[in-house]
Design a protein around this motif. Structure first.
Motif, PDB file in Angstrom:
ATOM      1  N   VAL A  79     -63.194  -8.367  -8.481  1.00 21.15           N
ATOM      2  CA  VAL A  79     -63.053  -8.707  -7.074  1.00 21.15           C
ATOM      3  C   VAL A  79     -63.043  -7.400  -6.293  1.00 21.15           C
ATOM      4  O   VAL A  79     -62.509  -6.393  -6.755  1.00 21.15           O
ATOM      5  CB  VAL A  79     -61.788  -9.545  -6.809  1.00 21.15           C
ATOM      6  CG1 VAL A  79     -60.523  -8.800  -7.189  1.00 21.15           C
ATOM      7  CG2 VAL A  79     -61.733 -10.012  -5.360  1.00 21.15           C
ATOM      8  N   TYR A  80     -63.664  -7.437  -5.119  1.00 18.28           N
ATOM      9  CA  TYR A  80     -63.824  -6.235  -4.310  1.00 18.28           C
ATOM     10  C   TYR A  80     -63.149  -6.405  -2.950  1.00 18.28           C
ATOM     11  O   TYR A  80     -63.003  -7.516  -2.444  1.00 18.28           O
ATOM     12  CB  TYR A  80     -65.316  -5.948  -4.076  1.00 18.28           C
ATOM     13  CG  TYR A  80     -66.118  -5.779  -5.332  1.00 18.28           C
ATOM     14  CD1 TYR A  80     -66.855  -6.847  -5.859  1.00 18.28           C
ATOM     15  CD2 TYR A  80     -66.153  -4.559  -6.001  1.00 18.28           C
ATOM     16  CE1 TYR A  80     -67.604  -6.694  -7.016  1.00 18.28           C
ATOM     17  CE2 TYR A  80     -66.904  -4.398  -7.154  1.00 18.28           C
ATOM     18  CZ  TYR A  80     -67.622  -5.468  -7.659  1.00 18.28           C
ATOM     19  OH  TYR A  80     -68.359  -5.311  -8.805  1.00 18.28           O
ATOM     20  N   LEU A  81     -62.791  -5.276  -2.381  1.00 23.02           N
ATOM     21  CA  LEU A  81     -62.337  -5.253  -0.998  1.00 23.02           C
ATOM     22  C   LEU A  81     -63.090  -4.125  -0.303  1.00 23.02           C
ATOM     23  O   LEU A  81     -62.850  -2.947  -0.569  1.00 23.02           O
ATOM     24  CB  LEU A  81     -60.834  -5.015  -0.898  1.00 23.02           C
ATOM     25  CG  LEU A  81     -60.288  -4.986   0.534  1.00 23.02           C
ATOM     26  CD1 LEU A  81     -60.445  -6.355   1.190  1.00 23.02           C
ATOM     27  CD2 LEU A  81     -58.823  -4.551   0.561  1.00 23.02           C
ATOM     28  N   GLN A  82     -64.006  -4.520   0.561  1.00 22.55           N
ATOM     29  CA  GLN A  82     -64.733  -3.543   1.365  1.00 22.55           C
ATOM     30  C   GLN A  82     -63.953  -3.316   2.652  1.00 22.55           C
ATOM     31  O   GLN A  82     -63.637  -4.274   3.364  1.00 22.55           O
ATOM     32  CB  GLN A  82     -66.129  -4.064   1.679  1.00 22.55           C
ATOM     33  CG  GLN A  82     -66.935  -3.160   2.614  1.00 22.55           C
ATOM     34  CD  GLN A  82     -67.320  -1.849   1.970  1.00 22.55           C
ATOM     35  OE1 GLN A  82     -67.940  -1.817   0.908  1.00 22.55           O
ATOM     36  NE2 GLN A  82     -66.968  -0.738   2.607  1.00 22.55           N
ATOM     37  N   MET A  83     -63.675  -2.055   2.939  1.00 27.34           N
ATOM     38  CA  MET A  83     -62.898  -1.700   4.125  1.00 27.34           C
ATOM     39  C   MET A  83     -63.723  -0.726   4.963  1.00 27.34           C
ATOM     40  O   MET A  83     -64.177   0.295   4.441  1.00 27.34           O
ATOM     41  CB  MET A  83     -61.571  -1.074   3.722  1.00 27.34           C
ATOM     42  CG  MET A  83     -60.753  -1.925   2.772  1.00 27.34           C
ATOM     43  SD  MET A  83     -59.130  -1.222   2.418  1.00 27.34           S
ATOM     44  CE  MET A  83     -59.608   0.223   1.471  1.00 27.34           C
ATOM     45  N   VAL A  84     -63.885  -1.033   6.230  1.00 26.19           N
ATOM     46  CA  VAL A  84     -64.658  -0.167   7.122  1.00 26.19           C
ATOM     47  C   VAL A  84     -63.811   0.202   8.327  1.00 26.19           C
ATOM     48  O   VAL A  84     -62.803  -0.439   8.624  1.00 26.19           O
ATOM     49  CB  VAL A  84     -65.968  -0.845   7.567  1.00 26.19           C
ATOM     50  CG1 VAL A  84     -66.838  -1.179   6.363  1.00 26.19           C
ATOM     51  CG2 VAL A  84     -65.685  -2.086   8.397  1.00 26.19           C
ATOM     52  N   ASN A  85     -64.249   1.261   9.019  1.00 23.86           N
ATOM     53  CA  ASN A  85     -63.552   1.723  10.225  1.00 23.86           C
ATOM     54  C   ASN A  85     -62.049   1.832   9.966  1.00 23.86           C
ATOM     55  O   ASN A  85     -61.230   1.296  10.728  1.00 23.86           O
ATOM     56  CB  ASN A  85     -63.847   0.782  11.397  1.00 23.86           C
ATOM     57  CG  ASN A  85     -63.381   1.343  12.715  1.00 23.86           C
ATOM     58  OD1 ASN A  85     -63.217   2.557  12.871  1.00 23.86           O
ATOM     59  ND2 ASN A  85     -63.151   0.463  13.676  1.00 23.86           N
ATOM     60  N   LEU A  86     -61.704   2.525   8.918  1.00 19.63           N
ATOM     61  CA  LEU A  86     -60.297   2.619   8.530  1.00 19.63           C
ATOM     62  C   LEU A  86     -59.484   3.397   9.548  1.00 19.63           C
ATOM     63  O   LEU A  86     -59.987   4.332  10.188  1.00 19.63           O
ATOM     64  CB  LEU A  86     -60.182   3.249   7.148  1.00 19.63           C
ATOM     65  CG  LEU A  86     -60.546   2.303   6.000  1.00 19.63           C
ATOM     66  CD1 LEU A  86     -60.845   3.067   4.733  1.00 19.63           C
ATOM     67  CD2 LEU A  86     -59.433   1.298   5.778  1.00 19.63           C
ATOM     68  N   LYS A  87     -58.220   3.004   9.661  1.00 12.40           N
ATOM     69  CA  LYS A  87     -57.293   3.612  10.609  1.00 12.40           C
ATOM     70  C   LYS A  87     -56.072   4.135   9.858  1.00 12.40           C
ATOM     71  O   LYS A  87     -55.761   3.658   8.766  1.00 12.40           O
ATOM     72  CB  LYS A  87     -56.871   2.565  11.636  1.00 12.40           C
ATOM     73  CG  LYS A  87     -58.029   1.924  12.375  1.00 12.40           C
ATOM     74  CD  LYS A  87     -57.557   0.832  13.308  1.00 12.40           C
ATOM     75  CE  LYS A  87     -58.748   0.213  14.028  1.00 12.40           C
ATOM     76  NZ  LYS A  87     -58.326  -0.856  14.971  1.00 12.40           N
ATOM     77  N   PRO A  88     -55.374   5.099  10.431  1.00 11.57           N
ATOM     78  CA  PRO A  88     -54.166   5.608   9.755  1.00 11.57           C
ATOM     79  C   PRO A  88     -53.164   4.506   9.403  1.00 11.57           C
ATOM     80  O   PRO A  88     -52.483   4.606   8.379  1.00 11.57           O
ATOM     81  CB  PRO A  88     -53.597   6.590  10.780  1.00 11.57           C
ATOM     82  CG  PRO A  88     -54.804   7.103  11.499  1.00 11.57           C
ATOM     83  CD  PRO A  88     -55.720   5.917  11.606  1.00 11.57           C
ATOM     84  N   ASP A  89     -53.097   3.464  10.214  1.00 11.37           N
ATOM     85  CA  ASP A  89     -52.175   2.354   9.916  1.00 11.37           C
ATOM     86  C   ASP A  89     -52.583   1.567   8.681  1.00 11.37           C
ATOM     87  O   ASP A  89     -51.806   0.747   8.183  1.00 11.37           O
ATOM     88  CB  ASP A  89     -52.090   1.401  11.112  1.00 11.37           C
ATOM     89  CG  ASP A  89     -51.249   1.981  12.247  1.00 11.37           C
ATOM     90  OD1 ASP A  89     -51.299   1.410  13.352  1.00 11.37           O
ATOM     91  OD2 ASP A  89     -50.559   2.993  12.016  1.00 11.37           O
ATOM     92  N   ASP A  90     -53.779   1.790   8.184  1.00 10.51           N
ATOM     93  CA  ASP A  90     -54.215   1.127   6.947  1.00 10.51           C
ATOM     94  C   ASP A  90     -53.693   1.847   5.708  1.00 10.51           C
ATOM     95  O   ASP A  90     -53.889   1.361   4.584  1.00 10.51           O
ATOM     96  CB  ASP A  90     -55.745   1.074   6.886  1.00 10.51           C
ATOM     97  CG  ASP A  90     -56.333   0.215   7.990  1.00 10.51           C
ATOM     98  OD1 ASP A  90     -57.370   0.617   8.570  1.00 10.51           O
ATOM     99  OD2 ASP A  90     -55.772  -0.860   8.284  1.00 10.51           O
TER     100      ASP A  90
END
Length: 123
Positions: A79-90
């Protein structure tokens, strides 16, 4: 017993992207509902997203759907999690979770857990 092993975390600048992976073993992969949670220091474990075993339906936590995408590859037991436009709160430890019965938005709803992978987003 199910073993879940996450990978793909790391350090990224704000605005960057990461793809997390979670490989499952010990149970027929297609029997598992799968999810991603995250936990930042001093905070409770937070629901990110889930993908349901038969229908492939996906559900997201509040404010997650616009930047995060879950997918699964049954042939690779992953299973994958693609994360874009990451922010410091992530910034958090991201956990893969699995269950062969139900699912839910609470951590207590999930039986199997990986060890987590650290994601750090610098400003």
């Amino acid at each position: 017993q199910v073993q879940l092993v996450e990978s793909g975390g790391g350090l990224v600048h704000a605005g960057g992207s990461l793809m997390l992976s979670c490989v499952a073993s010990g149970r027929t992969f297609t029997q598992l509902n799968l999810a991603w949670f995250r936990q930042a220091p001093g905070k409770e474990r937070e629901f990110v997203t889930t993908i349901i075993r038969n229908s492939g339906a996906t559900y997201y936590g509040e404010y997650m759907k616009d930047r995060f995408t879950i997918s699964r590859d049954n042939a690779k037991n992953t299973v994958y999690l693609q994360m874009v436009n990451l922010k410091p709160d992530d910034t958090a430890v991201y956990y893969c979770a699995g269950d062969d019965s139900g699912w839910g938005r609470r951590a207590a709803d999930w039986y199997y857990w990986g060890q987590g992978t650290q994601v750090t987003v610098s400003s």
